[in-house]
Design a protein around this motif. Sequence first.
Motif, PDB file in Angstrom:
ATOM      1  N   ALA A 141      52.842 -23.036  85.722  1.00 19.14           N
ATOM      2  CA  ALA A 141      52.875 -21.679  85.171  1.00 19.14           C
ATOM      3  C   ALA A 141      54.266 -21.089  84.998  1.00 19.14           C
ATOM      4  O   ALA A 141      54.480 -20.260  84.113  1.00 19.14           O
ATOM      5  N   PHE A 142      55.250 -21.502  85.830  1.00 25.29           N
ATOM      6  CA  PHE A 142      56.543 -20.830  85.832  1.00 25.29           C
ATOM      7  C   PHE A 142      57.177 -20.801  84.439  1.00 25.29           C
ATOM      8  O   PHE A 142      57.780 -19.797  84.043  1.00 25.29           O
ATOM      9  N   GLY A 143      57.026 -21.920  83.709  1.00 23.77           N
ATOM     10  CA  GLY A 143      57.595 -21.980  82.365  1.00 23.77           C
ATOM     11  C   GLY A 143      56.638 -21.419  81.325  1.00 23.77           C
ATOM     12  O   GLY A 143      56.893 -20.388  80.703  1.00 23.77           O
ATOM     13  N   ALA A 170      62.663  -9.609 101.347  1.00 21.77           N
ATOM     14  CA  ALA A 170      61.941  -8.979 100.227  1.00 21.77           C
ATOM     15  C   ALA A 170      60.855  -9.922  99.734  1.00 21.77           C
ATOM     16  O   ALA A 170      61.141 -10.840  98.964  1.00 21.77           O
ATOM     17  N   GLY A 171      59.613  -9.702 100.260  1.00 27.29           N
ATOM     18  CA  GLY A 171      58.482 -10.504  99.821  1.00 27.29           C
ATOM     19  C   GLY A 171      57.506  -9.576  99.130  1.00 27.29           C
ATOM     20  O   GLY A 171      57.671  -9.242  97.958  1.00 27.29           O
ATOM     21  N   SER A 172      56.497  -9.049  99.896  1.00 26.32           N
ATOM     22  CA  SER A 172      55.562  -8.076  99.307  1.00 26.32           C
ATOM     23  C   SER A 172      56.354  -6.884  98.784  1.00 26.32           C
ATOM     24  O   SER A 172      56.070  -6.359  97.707  1.00 26.32           O
ATOM     25  N   PRO A 205      59.825 -27.491 102.623  1.00 28.84           N
ATOM     26  CA  PRO A 205      58.906 -27.548 101.500  1.00 28.84           C
ATOM     27  C   PRO A 205      59.159 -26.501 100.428  1.00 28.84           C
ATOM     28  O   PRO A 205      59.207 -26.835  99.274  1.00 28.84           O
ATOM     29  N   GLN A 206      59.280 -25.255 100.808  1.00 32.19           N
ATOM     30  CA  GLN A 206      59.598 -24.257  99.778  1.00 32.19           C
ATOM     31  C   GLN A 206      61.076 -23.966  99.916  1.00 32.19           C
ATOM     32  O   GLN A 206      61.537 -23.475 100.937  1.00 32.19           O
ATOM     33  N   ARG A 207      61.797 -24.274  98.883  1.00 32.11           N
ATOM     34  CA  ARG A 207      63.268 -24.217  98.975  1.00 32.11           C
ATOM     35  C   ARG A 207      63.768 -22.801  99.143  1.00 32.11           C
ATOM     36  O   ARG A 207      63.198 -21.851  98.635  1.00 32.11           O
ATOM     37  N   LYS A 243      67.644 -16.440  97.716  1.00 34.21           N
ATOM     38  CA  LYS A 243      66.234 -16.448  97.348  1.00 34.21           C
ATOM     39  C   LYS A 243      65.534 -17.435  98.255  1.00 34.21           C
ATOM     40  O   LYS A 243      66.146 -18.391  98.749  1.00 34.21           O
ATOM     41  N   ILE A 244      64.252 -17.212  98.455  1.00 30.15           N
ATOM     42  CA  ILE A 244      63.508 -18.081  99.376  1.00 30.15           C
ATOM     43  C   ILE A 244      62.135 -18.380  98.780  1.00 30.15           C
ATOM     44  O   ILE A 244      61.685 -17.687  97.865  1.00 30.15           O
ATOM     45  N   TRP A 245      61.496 -19.405  99.328  1.00 23.83           N
ATOM     46  CA  TRP A 245      60.175 -19.794  98.843  1.00 23.83           C
ATOM     47  C   TRP A 245      60.172 -20.176  97.351  1.00 23.83           C
ATOM     48  O   TRP A 245      59.218 -19.884  96.648  1.00 23.83           O
ATOM     49  N   THR A 246      61.207 -20.811  96.856  1.00 25.12           N
ATOM     50  CA  THR A 246      61.301 -21.106  95.423  1.00 25.12           C
ATOM     51  C   THR A 246      60.585 -22.418  95.117  1.00 25.12           C
ATOM     52  O   THR A 246      61.168 -23.500  95.178  1.00 25.12           O
ATOM     53  N   THR A 247      59.298 -22.292  94.768  1.00 25.61           N
ATOM     54  CA  THR A 247      58.463 -23.462  94.512  1.00 25.61           C
ATOM     55  C   THR A 247      59.045 -24.337  93.397  1.00 25.61           C
ATOM     56  O   THR A 247      59.473 -23.820  92.371  1.00 25.61           O
ATOM     57  N   TYR A 248      59.056 -25.653  93.621  1.00 27.94           N
ATOM     58  CA  TYR A 248      59.531 -26.651  92.653  1.00 27.94           C
ATOM     59  C   TYR A 248      61.010 -26.501  92.298  1.00 27.94           C
ATOM     60  O   TYR A 248      61.471 -27.060  91.294  1.00 27.94           O
TER      61      TYR A 248
HETATM   62  C1  LIG Z   1      53.167 -21.546  98.896  1.00 26.24           C
HETATM   63  C2  LIG Z   1      54.033 -20.400  98.480  1.00 26.24           C
HETATM   64  C3  LIG Z   1      54.772 -20.521  97.323  1.00 26.24           C
HETATM   65  C4  LIG Z   1      55.621 -19.493  96.930  1.00 26.24           C
HETATM   66  N1  LIG Z   1      56.373 -19.649  95.786  1.00 26.24           N
HETATM   67  C5  LIG Z   1      57.217 -18.660  95.416  1.00 26.24           C
HETATM   68  C6  LIG Z   1      58.057 -18.819  94.265  1.00 26.24           C
HETATM   69  O1  LIG Z   1      58.044 -19.829  93.574  1.00 26.24           O
HETATM   70  N2  LIG Z   1      58.939 -17.825  93.966  1.00 26.24           N
HETATM   71  C7  LIG Z   1      59.027 -16.673  94.714  1.00 26.24           C
HETATM   72  O2  LIG Z   1      59.832 -15.807  94.357  1.00 26.24           O
HETATM   73  N3  LIG Z   1      58.245 -16.487  95.819  1.00 26.24           N
HETATM   74  C8  LIG Z   1      57.358 -17.463  96.186  1.00 26.24           C
HETATM   75  N4  LIG Z   1      56.579 -17.305  97.295  1.00 26.24           N
HETATM   76  C9  LIG Z   1      56.784 -16.139  98.146  1.00 26.24           C
HETATM   77  C10 LIG Z   1      55.634 -15.120  98.001  1.00 26.24           C
HETATM   78  O3  LIG Z   1      55.796 -14.389  96.806  1.00 26.24           O
HETATM   79  C11 LIG Z   1      55.762 -14.224  99.259  1.00 26.24           C
HETATM   80  O4  LIG Z   1      55.356 -15.035 100.356  1.00 26.24           O
HETATM   81  C12 LIG Z   1      54.845 -12.996  99.172  1.00 26.24           C
HETATM   82  O5  LIG Z   1      55.392 -12.107  98.219  1.00 26.24           O
HETATM   83  C13 LIG Z   1      54.733 -12.294 100.549  1.00 26.24           C
HETATM   84  O6  LIG Z   1      56.025 -12.021 101.053  1.00 26.24           O
HETATM   85  P1  LIG Z   1      56.440 -12.527 102.547  1.00 26.24           P
HETATM   86  O7  LIG Z   1      56.058 -13.941 102.672  1.00 26.24           O
HETATM   87  O8  LIG Z   1      57.854 -12.160 102.727  1.00 26.24           O
HETATM   88  O9  LIG Z   1      55.494 -11.677 103.498  1.00 26.24           O
HETATM   89  P2  LIG Z   1      55.656 -10.138 103.911  1.00 26.24           P
HETATM   90  O10 LIG Z   1      55.939  -9.329 102.707  1.00 26.24           O
HETATM   91  O11 LIG Z   1      56.604 -10.078 105.032  1.00 26.24           O
HETATM   92  O12 LIG Z   1      54.169  -9.845 104.399  1.00 26.24           O
HETATM   93  C14 LIG Z   1      53.721 -10.337 105.674  1.00 26.24           C
HETATM   94  C15 LIG Z   1      52.332  -9.747 105.919  1.00 26.24           C
HETATM   95  O13 LIG Z   1      52.440  -8.325 105.952  1.00 26.24           O
HETATM   96  C16 LIG Z   1      51.543  -7.743 105.007  1.00 26.24           C
HETATM   97  N5  LIG Z   1      52.199  -6.566 104.424  1.00 26.24           N
HETATM   98  C17 LIG Z   1      53.402  -6.527 103.763  1.00 26.24           C
HETATM   99  N6  LIG Z   1      53.682  -5.272 103.381  1.00 26.24           N
HETATM  100  C18 LIG Z   1      52.642  -4.525 103.804  1.00 26.24           C
HETATM  101  C19 LIG Z   1      52.315  -3.126 103.681  1.00 26.24           C
HETATM  102  N7  LIG Z   1      53.144  -2.279 103.060  1.00 26.24           N
HETATM  103  N8  LIG Z   1      51.144  -2.683 104.213  1.00 26.24           N
HETATM  104  C20 LIG Z   1      50.297  -3.530 104.846  1.00 26.24           C
HETATM  105  N9  LIG Z   1      50.519  -4.864 104.988  1.00 26.24           N
HETATM  106  C21 LIG Z   1      51.686  -5.346 104.458  1.00 26.24           C
HETATM  107  C22 LIG Z   1      51.362  -8.812 103.942  1.00 26.24           C
HETATM  108  O14 LIG Z   1      50.123  -8.654 103.258  1.00 26.24           O
HETATM  109  C23 LIG Z   1      51.353 -10.064 104.802  1.00 26.24           C
HETATM  110  O15 LIG Z   1      50.076 -10.246 105.357  1.00 26.24           O
HETATM  111  C24 LIG Z   1      55.717 -18.324  97.721  1.00 26.24           C
HETATM  112  C25 LIG Z   1      54.966 -18.177  98.893  1.00 26.24           C
HETATM  113  C26 LIG Z   1      54.129 -19.211  99.271  1.00 26.24           C
HETATM  114  C27 LIG Z   1      53.360 -19.057 100.542  1.00 26.24           C
END
Ligand SMILES: Cc1cc2nc3c(=O)[nH]c(=O)nc-3n(C[C@H](O)[C@H](O)[C@H](O)COP(=O)(O)OP(=O)(O)OC[C@H]3O[C@@H](n4cnc5c(N)ncnc54)[C@H](O)[C@@H]3O)c2cc1C
Length: 221
Positions: free
Chosen positions: A90-92, A132-134, A209-211, A156-161
């Motif tokens: 999907a990325f591309g 910076a995830g969620s 695994p996830q770079r 950056k983290i978790w950069t699949t592929y």
């Molecule tokens: C297999 C895999 C592949 C991925 N590939 C990519 C990729 O290619 N590129 C990329 O950019 N990212 C990638 N990601 C990262 C993914 O986008 C993040 O893991 C996701 O955005 C969640 O961020 P975090 O892991 O930092 O968790 P956090 O944001 O730290 O969240 C941890 C927990 O807290 C909960 N939480 C967070 N904020 C709140 C809130 N405000 N209220 C209540 N609960 C909350 C979340 O639901 C979660 O349960 C990948 C992740 C995985 C697991």
Amino acid sequence: MHTRLSDEDLAFQAEVRQFLHEAWDNELAATCSNRATMKQGVEEWQRRLYRKGWMAPHWPVEHGGTDWTVTQSFIYNSERAAVGAPEAVAFGVTMVASVIIAYGNDAQKARFLPRILKSEDWWCQGYSEPGAGSDLASLKMRADRDGDEYVLNGSKIWTTYAQYADWIFCLVRTDSSGRKQEGISFVDRYEDSRDHSASNRHHRWLPPPQRSLLRQCARTA
Ligand SMILES: Cc1cc2nc3c(=O)[nH]c(=O)nc-3n(C[C@H](O)[C@H](O)[C@H](O)COP(=O)(O)OP(=O)(O)OC[C@H]3O[C@@H](n4cnc5c(N)ncnc54)[C@H](O)[C@@H]3O)c2cc1C
């Protein structure tokens, strides 16, 4: 709800099944499911989709889309999933291509779309960061303008592929003066993780695994 397929849909279903029978063979399935050969397998599958004209069904027809009906898309994806054949990565073809089709200029469309369609470029997504995830608006990777280029600093983290990628599309901070949800830009950058030349020493890939990517003073135009 009326779910009986029309004669035209049944003919399409037969065409899809015939294609999958010929193109998704056991040897290719084994190549795709083996981590060591996955990239070659997926690229070969996508090239077979490309030759059939089915690599990017959702694209506009002028860029290589199929103009399928909703029912035809449903039939194709149901039959594909039933035999275990993968979606195109999907990325591309889905993520960055949609941005290029919607906002790219003609030169960018001409440069990037055909190479995605032919699986000549492998893309990855650089959104998430250690902090910076969620809450992606908390991203910190900076892009500072320097002439015609941006200098990227951050990680950056978790950069699949990422280990396969030729290009990465990233969300970066180009302005920190406003709310954190503002000042975020979408950039793409050529990556050659196999190229450890001077121009590429400014970023380091850390093991799978996830770079995760540590980038210092890397440049993108
Ligand atoms: C297999 C895999 C592949 C991925 N590939 C990519 C990729 O290619 N590129 C990329 O950019 N990212 C990638 N990601 C990262 C993914 O986008 C993040 O893991 C996701 O955005 C969640 O961020 P975090 O892991 O930092 O968790 P956090 O944001 O730290 O969240 C941890 C927990 O807290 C909960 N939480 C967070 N904020 C709140 C809130 N405000 N209220 C209540 N609960 C909350 C979340 O639901 C979660 O349960 C990948 C992740 C995985 C697991």
